[in-house]
Scaffold this motif. Structure first.
Motif, PDB file in Angstrom:
ATOM      1  N   ALA A  32       0.826  -1.204   0.000  1.00  0.00           N
ATOM      2  CA  ALA A  32       0.000   0.000   0.000  1.00  0.00           C
ATOM      3  C   ALA A  32       0.862   1.257   0.000  1.00  0.00           C
ATOM      4  O   ALA A  32       0.548   2.248  -0.683  1.00  0.00           O
ATOM      5  CB  ALA A  32      -0.927  -0.003   1.217  1.00  0.00           C
ATOM      6  N   LEU A  33       1.971   1.205   0.736  1.00  0.00           N
ATOM      7  CA  LEU A  33       2.879   2.351   0.796  1.00  0.00           C
ATOM      8  C   LEU A  33       3.519   2.594  -0.577  1.00  0.00           C
ATOM      9  O   LEU A  33       3.624   3.743  -1.021  1.00  0.00           O
ATOM     10  CB  LEU A  33       3.949   2.095   1.858  1.00  0.00           C
ATOM     11  CG  LEU A  33       4.822   3.274   2.266  1.00  0.00           C
ATOM     12  CD1 LEU A  33       3.989   4.416   2.816  1.00  0.00           C
ATOM     13  CD2 LEU A  33       5.850   2.822   3.309  1.00  0.00           C
ATOM     14  N   ARG A  34       3.923   1.520  -1.245  1.00  0.00           N
ATOM     15  CA  ARG A  34       4.500   1.678  -2.595  1.00  0.00           C
ATOM     16  C   ARG A  34       3.470   2.282  -3.552  1.00  0.00           C
ATOM     17  O   ARG A  34       3.809   3.113  -4.400  1.00  0.00           O
ATOM     18  CB  ARG A  34       4.982   0.327  -3.121  1.00  0.00           C
ATOM     19  CG  ARG A  34       6.271  -0.177  -2.478  1.00  0.00           C
ATOM     20  CD  ARG A  34       6.859  -1.350  -3.225  1.00  0.00           C
ATOM     21  NE  ARG A  34       6.030  -2.541  -3.099  1.00  0.00           N
ATOM     22  CZ  ARG A  34       6.160  -3.457  -2.126  1.00  0.00           C
ATOM     23  NH1 ARG A  34       7.089  -3.279  -1.183  1.00  0.00           N
ATOM     24  NH2 ARG A  34       5.382  -4.506  -2.082  1.00  0.00           N
ATOM     25  N   ASP A  35       2.224   1.883  -3.395  1.00  0.00           N
ATOM     26  CA  ASP A  35       1.165   2.393  -4.268  1.00  0.00           C
ATOM     27  C   ASP A  35       0.901   3.882  -4.046  1.00  0.00           C
ATOM     28  O   ASP A  35       0.595   4.613  -4.993  1.00  0.00           O
ATOM     29  CB  ASP A  35      -0.141   1.610  -4.037  1.00  0.00           C
ATOM     30  CG  ASP A  35      -0.033   0.149  -4.455  1.00  0.00           C
ATOM     31  OD1 ASP A  35       0.890  -0.179  -5.226  1.00  0.00           O
ATOM     32  OD2 ASP A  35      -0.872  -0.648  -3.993  1.00  0.00           O
ATOM     33  N   ALA A  39       1.981   9.696  -5.324  1.00  0.00           N
ATOM     34  CA  ALA A  39       1.117  10.863  -5.109  1.00  0.00           C
ATOM     35  C   ALA A  39       1.597  11.690  -3.925  1.00  0.00           C
ATOM     36  O   ALA A  39       1.511  12.917  -3.921  1.00  0.00           O
ATOM     37  CB  ALA A  39      -0.323  10.420  -4.885  1.00  0.00           C
ATOM     38  N   GLY A  40       2.100  11.019  -2.894  1.00  0.00           N
ATOM     39  CA  GLY A  40       2.698  11.708  -1.745  1.00  0.00           C
ATOM     40  C   GLY A  40       1.742  12.495  -0.882  1.00  0.00           C
ATOM     41  O   GLY A  40       2.161  13.434  -0.201  1.00  0.00           O
ATOM     42  N   ALA A  41       0.459  12.144  -0.878  1.00  0.00           N
ATOM     43  CA  ALA A  41      -0.518  12.872  -0.075  1.00  0.00           C
ATOM     44  C   ALA A  41      -0.386  12.476   1.394  1.00  0.00           C
ATOM     45  O   ALA A  41      -0.580  11.303   1.741  1.00  0.00           O
ATOM     46  CB  ALA A  41      -1.933  12.571  -0.570  1.00  0.00           C
ATOM     47  N   PRO A  42      -0.062  13.434   2.284  1.00  0.00           N
ATOM     48  CA  PRO A  42       0.151  13.080   3.697  1.00  0.00           C
ATOM     49  C   PRO A  42      -1.011  12.327   4.325  1.00  0.00           C
ATOM     50  O   PRO A  42      -0.806  11.364   5.066  1.00  0.00           O
ATOM     51  CB  PRO A  42       0.363  14.442   4.370  1.00  0.00           C
ATOM     52  CG  PRO A  42       0.921  15.301   3.297  1.00  0.00           C
ATOM     53  CD  PRO A  42       0.213  14.863   2.042  1.00  0.00           C
ATOM     54  N   ARG A  43      -2.247  12.748   4.055  1.00  0.00           N
ATOM     55  CA  ARG A  43      -3.400  12.116   4.692  1.00  0.00           C
ATOM     56  C   ARG A  43      -3.629  10.693   4.195  1.00  0.00           C
ATOM     57  O   ARG A  43      -4.353   9.935   4.833  1.00  0.00           O
ATOM     58  CB  ARG A  43      -4.646  12.980   4.487  1.00  0.00           C
ATOM     59  CG  ARG A  43      -4.552  14.316   5.208  1.00  0.00           C
ATOM     60  CD  ARG A  43      -5.861  15.075   5.197  1.00  0.00           C
ATOM     61  NE  ARG A  43      -5.716  16.376   5.830  1.00  0.00           N
ATOM     62  CZ  ARG A  43      -5.756  16.576   7.141  1.00  0.00           C
ATOM     63  NH1 ARG A  43      -5.945  15.552   7.959  1.00  0.00           N
ATOM     64  NH2 ARG A  43      -5.617  17.791   7.648  1.00  0.00           N
ATOM     65  N   ARG A  44      -3.040  10.355   3.060  1.00  0.00           N
ATOM     66  CA  ARG A  44      -3.096   8.976   2.581  1.00  0.00           C
ATOM     67  C   ARG A  44      -1.934   8.159   3.143  1.00  0.00           C
ATOM     68  O   ARG A  44      -2.092   6.976   3.471  1.00  0.00           O
ATOM     69  CB  ARG A  44      -3.026   8.945   1.048  1.00  0.00           C
ATOM     70  CG  ARG A  44      -4.114   9.703   0.338  1.00  0.00           C
ATOM     71  CD  ARG A  44      -5.362   8.889   0.174  1.00  0.00           C
ATOM     72  NE  ARG A  44      -5.174   7.700  -0.622  1.00  0.00           N
ATOM     73  CZ  ARG A  44      -6.156   6.878  -0.968  1.00  0.00           C
ATOM     74  NH1 ARG A  44      -7.395   7.135  -0.569  1.00  0.00           N
ATOM     75  NH2 ARG A  44      -5.922   5.793  -1.687  1.00  0.00           N
ATOM     76  N   LEU A  45      -0.772   8.784   3.258  1.00  0.00           N
ATOM     77  CA  LEU A  45       0.423   8.070   3.710  1.00  0.00           C
ATOM     78  C   LEU A  45       0.417   7.809   5.213  1.00  0.00           C
ATOM     79  O   LEU A  45       0.876   6.749   5.670  1.00  0.00           O
ATOM     80  CB  LEU A  45       1.679   8.861   3.334  1.00  0.00           C
ATOM     81  CG  LEU A  45       2.011   8.948   1.845  1.00  0.00           C
ATOM     82  CD1 LEU A  45       3.129   9.951   1.613  1.00  0.00           C
ATOM     83  CD2 LEU A  45       2.409   7.571   1.302  1.00  0.00           C
TER      84      LEU A  45
END
Length: 244
Positions: A32-35, A39-45
């Motif tokens: 999931a992290l590689r995916d 995009a690099g969105a903090p709220r997703r990471l």
């Protein structure tokens, strides 16, 4: 930690966490992290890194966990989210303490205290003081540990944090037991047993009963000691284990 529109890998990782298959969970969260990294969105990471860090910590891979928490902290500072910054600092303090890095742990805890007090997060402050109490205990300052455990208990009461109460009453009870104050230890451990019961946590109840049994054995009270052992065996049957 949760995220909106979670990826399939993230969702599968959460399923593995609930099954306590931490190796499987780690593989999923790494995918999931590689995916999400492009995009690099903090709220997703942040949710992915948080769960990956927790899984690594559960597997004993503390340096990997610390790397995840440090990345989370950097992302949270960008978002200027003081509450989650404080919570992550507590996690980093815990890892440092478990690695024997007491001064680094203390620095993280004190910074966490400043952030959490600014946002008035009493529940997280209770968790912080419980862990800071453990740090003081490991450093040999039992008086400071007792003070911090009591402070944590008051905050847990205000927040209605049952798990925090169960754990911290147990920590305080074990501290009093080591200090030779079996009366206070008995009171604390009984509270811990009760709160673990309200949580439906037989493992926590067994731990409290184990120490209570030792208190009653030392007092030469075979009836109460036997009662503790019998209750431990009942709880153990429920868990499918065997108590000696």
């Amino acid at each position: 930690m949760e995220s909106k529109d979670e990826s399939p890998a993230y969702l599968q990782g959460m399923i593995f966490v609930h099954r306590q298959d931490f190796e499987g969970a780690r593989r999923c969260f790494e995918q999931a992290l590689r995916d999400e990294r492009p995009a690099g969105a903090p709220r997703r990471l942040i949710p992915i890194l948080g769960n990956l860090g927790n899984v690594c910590a559960a597997l004993g891979e503390k340096e990997q966990a610390r790397s995840c928490y440090r990345e989370i902290l950097a992302l949270q500072r960008q978002e200027e989210d003081l509450q989650t910054v404080g919570q992550t600092l507590v996690n980093l303090g815990n890892l440092s303490r478990e690695l024997g890095e007491r001064e680094r742990a203390r620095a993280y805890y004190l910074e966490a205290e400043e952030q959490l007090e600014r946002v008035g997060d009493g529940c997280s402050l209770g968790v912080l003081y419980s862990n800071l109490g453990l740090l003081e205990e490991e450093a040999g300052d039992d008086a400071a540990a007792v003070h911090l455990f009591k402070k944590a208990i008051e905050l847990h009461k205000q927040a209605g944090h049952e798990a925090g109460l169960a754990a911290t009453w147990g920590q305080l009870g074990r501290t009093y037991l080591r200090l030779g104050d079996d009366q206070k230890a008995e009171t604390c451990l009984n509270f811990s047993y009760t709160h673990y019961g309200q949580l439906g946590n037989p493992a926590g109840q067994i731990e409290a009963l184990r120490h209570l049994g030792r208190i009653y054995e030392a007092r030469r009270d075979p009836e109460l000691a036997s009662h503790c052992l019998s209750r431990m065996k009942e709880l153990d049957v429920r868990m499918g284990r065997h108590v000696e």
